[in-house]
Design an enzyme around this catalytic site. Structure first.
Site, PDB file in Angstrom:
ATOM      1  N   ARG A 110       1.233  -6.348  18.089  1.00  0.00           N
ATOM      2  CA  ARG A 110       2.538  -6.962  18.340  1.00  0.00           C
ATOM      3  C   ARG A 110       3.182  -6.165  19.469  1.00  0.00           C
ATOM      4  O   ARG A 110       3.591  -5.032  19.276  1.00  0.00           O
ATOM      5  CB  ARG A 110       3.352  -6.878  17.054  1.00  0.00           C
ATOM      6  CG  ARG A 110       4.519  -7.806  16.959  1.00  0.00           C
ATOM      7  CD  ARG A 110       5.102  -7.726  15.558  1.00  0.00           C
ATOM      8  NE  ARG A 110       4.394  -8.573  14.626  1.00  0.00           N
ATOM      9  CZ  ARG A 110       4.762  -9.820  14.323  1.00  0.00           C
ATOM     10  NH1 ARG A 110       5.849 -10.341  14.850  1.00  0.00           N
ATOM     11  NH2 ARG A 110       4.064 -10.528  13.467  1.00  0.00           N
ATOM     12  N   ARG A 113       0.835  -1.186   0.000  1.00  0.00           N
ATOM     13  CA  ARG A 113       0.000   0.000   0.000  1.00  0.00           C
ATOM     14  C   ARG A 113       0.878   1.247   0.000  1.00  0.00           C
ATOM     15  O   ARG A 113       1.824   1.341   0.772  1.00  0.00           O
ATOM     16  CB  ARG A 113      -0.901   0.013   1.240  1.00  0.00           C
ATOM     17  CG  ARG A 113      -2.156  -0.807   1.053  1.00  0.00           C
ATOM     18  CD  ARG A 113      -3.124  -0.603   2.189  1.00  0.00           C
ATOM     19  NE  ARG A 113      -2.910  -1.550   3.257  1.00  0.00           N
ATOM     20  CZ  ARG A 113      -2.578  -1.241   4.499  1.00  0.00           C
ATOM     21  NH1 ARG A 113      -2.424   0.027   4.839  1.00  0.00           N
ATOM     22  NH2 ARG A 113      -2.405  -2.163   5.397  1.00  0.00           N
ATOM     23  N   ARG A 130       1.184 -12.626  -1.571  1.00  0.00           N
ATOM     24  CA  ARG A 130      -0.177 -12.950  -1.103  1.00  0.00           C
ATOM     25  C   ARG A 130      -0.831 -14.059  -1.912  1.00  0.00           C
ATOM     26  O   ARG A 130      -0.381 -14.406  -3.000  1.00  0.00           O
ATOM     27  CB  ARG A 130      -1.035 -11.680  -1.164  1.00  0.00           C
ATOM     28  CG  ARG A 130      -0.501 -10.636  -0.181  1.00  0.00           C
ATOM     29  CD  ARG A 130      -1.462  -9.563   0.144  1.00  0.00           C
ATOM     30  NE  ARG A 130      -0.945  -8.733   1.216  1.00  0.00           N
ATOM     31  CZ  ARG A 130      -1.562  -8.535   2.377  1.00  0.00           C
ATOM     32  NH1 ARG A 130      -2.703  -9.110   2.639  1.00  0.00           N
ATOM     33  NH2 ARG A 130      -1.026  -7.756   3.290  1.00  0.00           N
ATOM     34  N   CYS A 139      -0.107  -9.525  12.266  1.00  0.00           N
ATOM     35  CA  CYS A 139      -0.110  -9.754  13.713  1.00  0.00           C
ATOM     36  C   CYS A 139      -1.027 -10.909  14.099  1.00  0.00           C
ATOM     37  O   CYS A 139      -1.449 -11.009  15.248  1.00  0.00           O
ATOM     38  CB  CYS A 139      -0.535  -8.490  14.448  1.00  0.00           C
ATOM     39  SG  CYS A 139       0.651  -7.168  14.268  1.00  0.00           S
ATOM     40  N   GLY A 140      -1.354 -11.760  13.146  1.00  0.00           N
ATOM     41  CA  GLY A 140      -2.108 -12.962  13.496  1.00  0.00           C
ATOM     42  C   GLY A 140      -3.607 -12.871  13.257  1.00  0.00           C
ATOM     43  O   GLY A 140      -4.352 -13.722  13.743  1.00  0.00           O
ATOM     44  N   SER A 186      -4.661 -15.769  10.784  1.00  0.00           N
ATOM     45  CA  SER A 186      -4.437 -17.094  11.382  1.00  0.00           C
ATOM     46  C   SER A 186      -5.380 -17.335  12.562  1.00  0.00           C
ATOM     47  O   SER A 186      -5.779 -18.465  12.808  1.00  0.00           O
ATOM     48  CB  SER A 186      -2.976 -17.282  11.777  1.00  0.00           C
ATOM     49  OG  SER A 186      -2.647 -16.425  12.828  1.00  0.00           O
TER      50      SER A 186
END
Ligand code: SPV
Ligand code: MN
Length: 624
Positions: free
Chosen positions: A421, A89, A390, A275-276, A279
Site C-alpha cells: 500500500r 495475531r 474472516r 493490500c489486495g 482479491s
C-alpha cells in the site's frame, strides 16, 4: 519417557479405538510427542482423526456440539466468535525460543529457550481438564509431493480442528508413509479456560516457537492466526527449514493468468495483509491455486511452487457482489463455510462491513449483543463486524479453482509480484531488470502503509521485506541472501514485478480503479513470453501506452486515455530517492545484509539523479 510409559499413557488416555488409530502410524517420535502433551495438558478425552470421511464429519459436528460454532441460515454456514481482545495475531507474545548464544537480529521477537519452555509448560499443565483433545494429521502442501511437510496438530478447539480440515490436505496416510522419520511439524494448542465461549486468560496468551524441535505451542487464544498451527505458525518453521535446504517459504498467492490462445502462466505474489493479495489471486477470468502461502523449489531450470493450503482464511470486510463476484457467490450459497467475528442477525444471516445491502442496526457480534452506536469500555464505537472478520472455506467451493492445485510437482512460476500500500512512490506496474535487481529493489524494498485493519495510526509506512517480516524465523540478511541465490543460478529465472494499487494524485485521490489490476496481470503475462515490449526507466521496465490501451479494450471494452497513462506512469524521482534512503538506512542496521543490496540501490540512485538533471523531478514515460 520409556516406550512402555508412552504406550501406557496412550492406552489409558486414548481408549482402545483411538489408540488403534494412533498406532496405525508406526512412528515412535510421534507417539512420544503425543504422550508427552496428553500427560501434560491432561484432557478428559482424546479423539484421533484419520483421513476417513466419518472422522472429518465428526470434527465438523464437534465444533457445533461444543458450541464454538453455531449454524447460520444458509446450509453449511456456521459462525464463530473470538474474545473482544483476541481478534488478531498477537505479535508481542509470539516468540522464538532460542538457546543461549543464538540470535535472529533486530525485528525478530525471541526469548530464552529454557525460560520460555518452562513458562509455556506451566501454562499448559492441566489446561485441557474438562476439554476434549483432537489429534489431527495434515500435509502442508499436496500429498505425495517432495514439497510437502507432514504435520500433527493437538488442539482442544473444535473450531481450530474444523478450520484445519477445510484449509489443509489430510495427512494420516502421509504419516503412515513416513516410517520413523522425525521430519514433521508439531503443534500444541489450547484455548484454555473459557468464559462465555471465549478464551478467558488472554493475559496468558502465548505463542512460542521452537525451531530446533519444530514445535509450536499456542495457549489461551482462539484467533486463527494464533491457533491454526498449520498457517502462520508452520510458516515460521518452514522458513527456517527452507533456508537449510535452499528453497523458499513465501507469503504468496499462486494464480494462473490466462494469456492468448488458452495459455496459462503461473504467477506468485506477495502482499502484506489487506493490500489486495486474495482479491488478485481471485480475479475473474483467471484461476486460483492459493491465496496466502507458497513453497517454491528449483527443478532443473525452472522454479515450481505449490500452495501449502487447500482453502482460504480470508478477510471478509468489503467483499461485495461487484468487486468479488466469485467469492460473493460462494459466500451466499450452501457450502461449508465458517464466518468469524461477523455480525449475526436475528434471521441468522452474516453481515460484514462493506457487504451489499443495508447494514443491520442490531445483532450479535464479537462484543456480544450489538446495537448501532454501541461503545466499548474505552469509549470507541464498535463496528458491526470486526475489521479482521474472516471466512474460512475449501477452495473447491470456488468456480475459479485452478486444475493444477493438487499437482505434486507444483506449477512453473513465470513471474513474481510484490505489492504494498503505497500512496506516492511506485507506479502501478513495473518489471525489474532481472532476478537480483527485482529481489533487491522490489521484494527487499517492500514497504506498506498501515490500514484501519491494524491497531494504531493509519497511513504509516512500514518496512516489510517480501511481505514476510512478521513470519521470519531467520535473520533478515540471510533471508535476502537465500532469495538472491535461489534465482541467480537460473538462465531464465521468473520475471520480478512490482505493483501498486494504491497510488494517489496530489489531491489524495486514487489514480486507478481497483479493477485495473486485471490489465496489469495480462501485461505481465505477455512480458513473461516476450510478446510485448517495454520502456526502460531508471527504476525498471514499464508498459508502453499502446499495449495497455489494447489490453484495457480487451479486458474491459473501454478506452484507456494517454492522459491517464502519463499520470499513472510518471516517474516520481524525489519519492523514489527518499525510498532508497529509507531502505538503505534500514539495511545498514541489519547484520549479514548482502553487499550487493547496497551496490544495486546506489546504482539506482545514480540513475534517478541523472534522469532528474535532464528532465526534472516528475518525468513522463514519454521521455524514456
Ligand atoms: C494474514 O494476516 O496475513 C493472514 C491471516 O493471512 S493470519 O492467519 O492471521 O496470518
Ligand atoms: Mn497472510
Amino acid at each position: 519417557m520409556t516406550s512402555k510409559k508412552i504406550m501406557d499413557i496412550l492406552k489409558t488416555k486414548l481408549g482402545e479405538k483411538n489408540y488403534q488409530k494412533l498406532i496405525g502410524i508406526d512412528n515412535p517420535n510421534l507417539h512420544q510427542f503425543i504422550a508427552e502433551y496428553v500427560e501434560l495438558c491432561n484432557p478428559d478425552e482424546v479423539f484421533v482423526c484419520t483421513d476417513s470421511p466419518e472422522d472429518t464429519q465428526y470434527i465438523r459436528e464437534e465444533a457445533i456440539r461444543s458450541k464454538e460454532e453455531k449454524e447460520l441460515a444458509i446450509e453449511g454456514h456456521t459462525f464463530h466468535f473470538e474474545g473482544y481482545y483476541d481478534q488478531a495475531r498477537d505479535k508481542k507474545n509470539t516468540k522464538f525460543l532460542l538457546s543461549k548464544g543464538f540470535d535472529l537480529g533486530p525485528d525478530i521477537n525471541v526469548t530464552d529457550k529454557e525460560e520460555g519452555l518452562k513458562e509455556i509448560r506451566d501454562i499448559l499443565k492441566n489446561i485441557m481438564q474438562g476439554h476434549k483433545l483432537y489429534v489431527l494429521f495434515f500435509s502442508l502442501g499436496p500429498t505425495n509431493s517432495e514439497f510437502s511437510i507432514p504435520s500433527v496438530q493437538l488442539t482442544d478447539s473444535g473450531y481450530v480442528a474444523h478450520s484445519e480440515s477445510l484449509l489443509y490436505r489430510p495427512g494420516y496416510e502421509e504419516f503412515k508413509k513416513l516410517g520413523d522419520s522425525k521430519r514433521f511439524f508439531k503443534f500444541v494448542h489450547s484455548e484454555g479456560e473459557l468464559e462465555n465461549g471465549v478464551s478467558k486468560n488472554v493475559d496468558k496468551r502465548r505463542i512460542y516457537i521452537d525451531l530446533q524441535e519444530n514445535v509450536v505451542y499456542s495457549a489461551n487464544t482462539q484467533y486463527g492466526g494464533n491457533t491454526i498451527g498449520l498457517k502462520k505458525l508452520a510458516m515460521r518453521l518452514a522458513i527456517n527449514l527452507a533456508l537449510q535446504d535452499g528453497w523458499l517459504t513465501e507469503h504468496m498467492f499462486i494464480m494462473g493468468v490466462h494469456g492468448p490462445k488458452g495459455r496459462v502462466s503461473y504467477f506468485a505474489g506477495a502482499f502484506p495483509s489487506l493490500c489486495g493479495k486474495t482479491s488478485t489471486s481471485m480475479l475473474e477470468g483467471e484461476t486460483i491455486v492459493g491465496d496466502d502461502i507458497a513453497y517454491l523449489r528449483k527443478k532443473g531450470e525452472e522454479i515450481r511452487a505449490v500452495n501449502v493450503e487447500k482453502g482460504i482464511f480470508g478477510i471478509i470486510q468489503c467483499i461485495n457482489s461487484r468487486d468479488d463476484p466469485i467469492l460473493w457467490k460462494a459466500l451466499n450459497n450452501p457450502g461449508e463455510i465458517i464466518f468469524s467475528n461477523v455480525l449475526v442477525t436475528e434471521e441468522k444471516d452474516a453481515y460484514w462491513i462493506g457487504k451489499d445491502g443495508e447494514a443491520p442496526r442490531k445483532g450479535i457480534n464479537h462484543s456480544g449483543e450489538w446495537i448501532l452506536g454501541k461503545k466499548d469500555s474505552e469509549g470507541n464505537e464498535i463496528p458491526p463486524s470486526h475489521r479482521n472478520a474472516r471466512f474460512t472455506l475449501d477452495l473447491k467451493l470456488l468456480e475459479n479453482i485452478d486444475p493444477e492445485i493438487n499437482s505434486p510437482e507444483g506449477v512453473v512460476v513465470r513471474g513474481v509480484i510484490y505489492g504494498g500500500r503505497d500512496s506516492d512512490t511506485w507506479i502501478p506496474v513495473e518489471e525489474s531488470f532481472g532476478w537480483v535487481h527485482g529481489v533487491i529493489t522490489k521484494g527487499a524494498s517492500l514497504e506498506s502503509e498501515t490500514t484501519a485493519a491494524t491497531l494504531g495510526e493509519e497511513g504509516v509506512r512500514k518496512f516489510n521485506p517480501m511481505s514476510n517480516l512478521d513470519f521470519l524465523s531467520i535473520p533478515i540478511g540471510r533471508y535476502i541472501e537465500n532469495h538472491l541465490n535461489f534465482g541467480a543460478s537460473l538462465k531464465n529465472p521468473p520475471l520480478i514485478f512490482s505493483v501498486n494499487y494504491f497510488l494517489k494524485d496530489s489531491k489524495g485521490n486514487f489514480m486507478n480503479s481497483k479493477a485495473d489490476k486485471a490489465v496489469w496481470l495480462k501485461w505481465m503475462e505477455l512480458r513473461a513470453h516476450k510478446e510485448v515490449g517495454a520502456i526502460e526507466t531508471p527504476t525498471g521496465r514499464i508498459p508502453k501506452y499502446q499495449d495497455l490501451k489494447k489490453l484495457f479494450k480487451e479486458v474491459f471494452g473501454r478506452d484507456y486515455s494517454k492522459g491517464d497513462y502519463i499520470k499513472q506512469f510518471t516517474l516520481r524521482v524525489p519519492e523514489n530517492l527518499a525510498k532508497i534512503d529509507r531502505i538503505m538506512g534500514i539495511y545498514k542496521k541489519i547484520p549479514d545484509t548482502p553487499q550487493i543490496l547496497f551496490k544495486l540501490l546506489e546504482e539506482q540512485r545514480q540513475r534517478l539523479n541523472k534522469a532528474r538533471e535532464k528532465y526534472g523531478d516528475y518525468i513522463s514515460p514519454d521521455k524514456f
